[in-house]
Design a protein around this motif. Sequence first.
Motif, PDB file in Angstrom:
ATOM      1  N   LYS A   1     -31.925  31.806 -32.944  1.00  0.00           N
ATOM      2  CA  LYS A   1     -32.004  30.082 -32.566  1.00  0.00           C
ATOM      3  C   LYS A   1     -31.422  30.443 -31.838  1.00  0.00           C
ATOM      4  N   PRO A   2     -31.828  29.690 -29.862  1.00  0.00           N
ATOM      5  CA  PRO A   2     -30.520  29.815 -29.145  1.00  0.00           C
ATOM      6  C   PRO A   2     -29.961  28.809 -29.289  1.00  0.00           C
TER       7      PRO A   2
ATOM      8  N   VAL B   1     -22.713  27.113 -32.207  1.00  0.00           N
ATOM      9  CA  VAL B   1     -21.651  27.409 -33.301  1.00  0.00           C
ATOM     10  C   VAL B   1     -20.589  27.837 -32.199  1.00  0.00           C
ATOM     11  N   VAL B   2     -21.458  28.597 -31.336  1.00  0.00           N
ATOM     12  CA  VAL B   2     -19.649  28.816 -30.540  1.00  0.00           C
ATOM     13  C   VAL B   2     -18.691  28.025 -29.552  1.00  0.00           C
ATOM     14  N   LYS B   3     -19.843  26.756 -29.207  1.00  0.00           N
ATOM     15  CA  LYS B   3     -18.575  26.127 -28.394  1.00  0.00           C
ATOM     16  C   LYS B   3     -17.899  25.049 -29.069  1.00  0.00           C
TER      17      LYS B   3
ATOM     18  N   LEU C   1     -35.703  27.441 -26.203  1.00  0.00           N
ATOM     19  CA  LEU C   1     -34.207  27.032 -27.012  1.00  0.00           C
ATOM     20  C   LEU C   1     -34.281  26.683 -28.507  1.00  0.00           C
ATOM     21  N   THR C   2     -35.490  26.581 -29.736  1.00  0.00           N
ATOM     22  CA  THR C   2     -35.455  26.662 -30.638  1.00  0.00           C
ATOM     23  C   THR C   2     -36.201  27.403 -31.354  1.00  0.00           C
ATOM     24  N   GLU C   3     -36.836  28.865 -30.159  1.00  0.00           N
ATOM     25  CA  GLU C   3     -37.411  30.116 -30.617  1.00  0.00           C
ATOM     26  C   GLU C   3     -36.088  30.741 -31.352  1.00  0.00           C
ATOM     27  N   VAL C   4     -36.989  31.613 -32.116  1.00  0.00           N
ATOM     28  CA  VAL C   4     -36.010  32.275 -32.809  1.00  0.00           C
ATOM     29  C   VAL C   4     -35.909  34.127 -32.475  1.00  0.00           C
ATOM     30  N   ILE C   5     -35.048  34.333 -32.155  1.00  0.00           N
ATOM     31  CA  ILE C   5     -34.427  35.680 -31.522  1.00  0.00           C
ATOM     32  C   ILE C   5     -34.189  36.507 -32.215  1.00  0.00           C
ATOM     33  N   PRO C   6     -34.816  37.669 -32.592  1.00  0.00           N
ATOM     34  CA  PRO C   6     -33.420  38.791 -33.691  1.00  0.00           C
ATOM     35  C   PRO C   6     -32.741  39.396 -32.827  1.00  0.00           C
ATOM     36  N   ILE C   7     -31.719  39.108 -33.499  1.00  0.00           N
ATOM     37  CA  ILE C   7     -30.171  40.544 -32.356  1.00  0.00           C
ATOM     38  C   ILE C   7     -30.036  41.175 -33.875  1.00  0.00           C
ATOM     39  N   HIS C   8     -31.215  42.591 -33.235  1.00  0.00           N
ATOM     40  CA  HIS C   8     -31.421  43.883 -33.866  1.00  0.00           C
ATOM     41  C   HIS C   8     -29.958  44.769 -34.494  1.00  0.00           C
TER      42      HIS C   8
ATOM     43  N   SER D   1     -16.419  36.774 -18.231  1.00  0.00           N
ATOM     44  CA  SER D   1     -17.062  37.899 -19.491  1.00  0.00           C
ATOM     45  C   SER D   1     -18.031  37.423 -20.218  1.00  0.00           C
ATOM     46  N   LEU D   2     -18.732  38.842 -20.002  1.00  0.00           N
ATOM     47  CA  LEU D   2     -20.502  38.914 -20.786  1.00  0.00           C
ATOM     48  C   LEU D   2     -19.700  39.397 -22.052  1.00  0.00           C
ATOM     49  N   ILE D   3     -20.984  39.160 -23.162  1.00  0.00           N
ATOM     50  CA  ILE D   3     -21.283  39.421 -24.344  1.00  0.00           C
ATOM     51  C   ILE D   3     -22.362  39.303 -24.673  1.00  0.00           C
ATOM     52  N   SER D   4     -23.236  40.777 -24.967  1.00  0.00           N
ATOM     53  CA  SER D   4     -24.846  40.900 -24.981  1.00  0.00           C
ATOM     54  C   SER D   4     -25.118  41.306 -26.187  1.00  0.00           C
ATOM     55  N   LEU D   5     -26.121  40.425 -26.599  1.00  0.00           N
ATOM     56  CA  LEU D   5     -25.709  41.198 -27.960  1.00  0.00           C
ATOM     57  C   LEU D   5     -27.765  41.590 -28.237  1.00  0.00           C
ATOM     58  N   SER D   6     -28.096  42.982 -28.858  1.00  0.00           N
ATOM     59  CA  SER D   6     -29.151  44.001 -29.064  1.00  0.00           C
ATOM     60  C   SER D   6     -30.571  43.178 -29.734  1.00  0.00           C
ATOM     61  N   ASN D   7     -31.349  43.370 -28.431  1.00  0.00           N
ATOM     62  CA  ASN D   7     -32.231  42.884 -28.884  1.00  0.00           C
ATOM     63  C   ASN D   7     -33.733  44.035 -29.216  1.00  0.00           C
ATOM     64  N   ASN D   8     -34.247  44.840 -29.507  1.00  0.00           N
ATOM     65  CA  ASN D   8     -34.953  46.547 -29.201  1.00  0.00           C
ATOM     66  C   ASN D   8     -36.186  45.729 -28.490  1.00  0.00           C
ATOM     67  N   SER D   9     -36.694  44.543 -28.589  1.00  0.00           N
ATOM     68  CA  SER D   9     -37.806  44.443 -27.259  1.00  0.00           C
ATOM     69  C   SER D   9     -37.198  44.633 -25.515  1.00  0.00           C
ATOM     70  N   GLY D  10     -35.917  44.380 -25.266  1.00  0.00           N
ATOM     71  CA  GLY D  10     -35.407  44.194 -24.629  1.00  0.00           C
ATOM     72  C   GLY D  10     -34.761  42.592 -24.262  1.00  0.00           C
ATOM     73  N   LYS D  11     -35.472  41.551 -24.621  1.00  0.00           N
ATOM     74  CA  LYS D  11     -35.051  40.145 -24.857  1.00  0.00           C
ATOM     75  C   LYS D  11     -33.605  40.151 -25.070  1.00  0.00           C
ATOM     76  N   ASN D  12     -32.745  40.253 -24.963  1.00  0.00           N
ATOM     77  CA  ASN D  12     -31.235  40.320 -25.126  1.00  0.00           C
ATOM     78  C   ASN D  12     -30.501  38.915 -25.185  1.00  0.00           C
ATOM     79  N   VAL D  13     -29.732  38.419 -25.972  1.00  0.00           N
ATOM     80  CA  VAL D  13     -29.235  37.151 -25.660  1.00  0.00           C
ATOM     81  C   VAL D  13     -27.659  37.340 -25.304  1.00  0.00           C
ATOM     82  N   GLU D  14     -27.506  36.497 -23.660  1.00  0.00           N
ATOM     83  CA  GLU D  14     -26.499  36.839 -22.870  1.00  0.00           C
ATOM     84  C   GLU D  14     -25.640  36.685 -22.681  1.00  0.00           C
ATOM     85  N   LEU D  15     -24.182  36.257 -22.722  1.00  0.00           N
ATOM     86  CA  LEU D  15     -23.149  34.647 -23.464  1.00  0.00           C
ATOM     87  C   LEU D  15     -22.679  35.515 -21.875  1.00  0.00           C
ATOM     88  N   LYS D  16     -22.481  34.052 -20.916  1.00  0.00           N
ATOM     89  CA  LYS D  16     -21.182  34.547 -20.295  1.00  0.00           C
ATOM     90  C   LYS D  16     -20.377  32.784 -20.411  1.00  0.00           C
ATOM     91  N   PHE D  17     -19.483  33.632 -19.771  1.00  0.00           N
ATOM     92  CA  PHE D  17     -18.346  33.248 -19.983  1.00  0.00           C
ATOM     93  C   PHE D  17     -17.775  33.316 -19.168  1.00  0.00           C
TER      94      PHE D  17
END
Length: 392
Positions: free
Chosen positions: A43-44, A50-52, A25-32, A149-165
Motif C-alpha cells: 500500500k502506498p 517505512v521509508v520515512k 494511498l490505501t490501494e494494494v499495488i503489486p511490486i513484481h 534521485s529516483l528509485i522506480s519499483l517494478s509493476n508489470n501493468s506499468g503502474k510503477n511506484v516511483e520514489l523520488k528524493f
Amino acid sequence: MMTEGSDQRFSCLTWEQLQILDQVLTEVIPIHGRGNFPTLEVKPKDIIRVVKEQLIKKQIVIRDIRLNGSTASHILVKQNGTSYKDLDIIFGVELPSEQEFQVVKESVLNCLLDFLPKCVNKEKITAQTMKDAYVQKMVKVSTDHDRWSLISLSNNSGKNVELKFVNSLRRQFEFSVDSFQIILDSVLDVYSDGDSKLSEDAHPSVIAESMYGEFDEAMDHLKYKLIATRNPEEIRGGGLLKYSNLLVRDFKPANEAKIKSLERYMCSRFFIDFPDVAEQQRKIESYLRNHFIGEEKSKYDYLMTLRAVVNESTVCLMGHERRQTLNMITILALKVLGEQNILPNAANVTCYYQPAPYISDRNFNNYYIAHGQPPIIYQPYSFHIHMQSGMV
C-alpha cells in the motif's frame, strides 16, 4: 476550490478529492519480482511510512512528502477521462553530499525487505539482491542546480511506484495539467494514528500546489483538457513525446497562436537530447512501452500524431536527418499495425520506393535497430507512405 491565503499557487482539497486520495494511498499495488522472487503487496501509505521512518533514523532531513504528476491530477479532476500510470511520490530531503544519496538508496532497498512474505528467510538477502529483483530503474542527478534521485519499483501493468528524493529540481513539470503536487504530511499523520480515521466531519486540511503557477488556471486546463506550458526548451526531450500523447487523448492547445512556436522549441530540444536516429527510436519505443500498456490500439494514432508534429515543426535538422527521423517513425507505426494484424485501407494508402537524393552519399548510414527487437530489413531506398488523410 478555495484559495490558501494570498498565494494563488495553492488550494485545499475538497472532501470528495480527499476520498479519492485515500483510495489511492490505501490501494494494494503489486511490486513484481524477477525470477523466483515473490510479488510484494504494497500500500502506498505503508511504503511511504517505512521509508520515512528509515530516513529519519538515518538522520536524513525530510521537508515534506508529496504526490506528484498524473496521480495528483487524477485526484483533483477524476471525471475528464485522464488516467494515471506511475505512482510518483516525492520526498523533499536534504542531500548535501554523496553520502546522503547512498544512505537514501540503501534505506529504500532495506525497507523492501519488510514487504517480503513472512515465510521468506531474509537473513541472506542483501540490498543489491533486492535491487536486482524489484527495481526497474534508478536515476541520480547531482549538478549545481539539480540534486535528486529516483528509485522506480517494478509493476508489470506499468503502474510503477516511483520514489523520488529531491534536494533541488529547477523544472518540476512538463505541462500545466501535470504540474500538481499534493502535500501528504497531514493525511499521513492520520494514518500513523491507529485510532484516527478520515471522515467528512473530521479530516485534515490537505493542500495541493500547482508548480506551473496560478492554481485556478492550471485547474481549468485540466478540466477542459487544454495544453499549456512555458519554456519547453528547459525540459529534457522538450516535452515532445508527452505533448503528442496529450494530443492523441483529445487535449487541445490553450493558445493556438503560441503552440506552433512552442512545438518548434519542443522539437529542437528533443533533437538536441537525442541527436542520433537510433537514440530517438529507443526513446520512442520506451515511451510506448511505459505509457500505452493496455492501449495497444492507440499506439498507431500516437506515432502518426508525433510524426505530424515533427514534420511540421522541425527546423533544426538538415533535410536528410529530418527524413531519417520521419521514416523511422513511419516504420514504427507500420510495425505496430503489423503486430495487431491491422493493415491500412488499401484505397487510402500507397507504398512505393523512391531513391532519396542523399542515398548516393557514401557517408549515409541506414537505420540502427535497438537490440532485443525483431530485426527489420531496410531496403537501400527511403520508404515513403502517402495517405489521403494527410496525416502521413
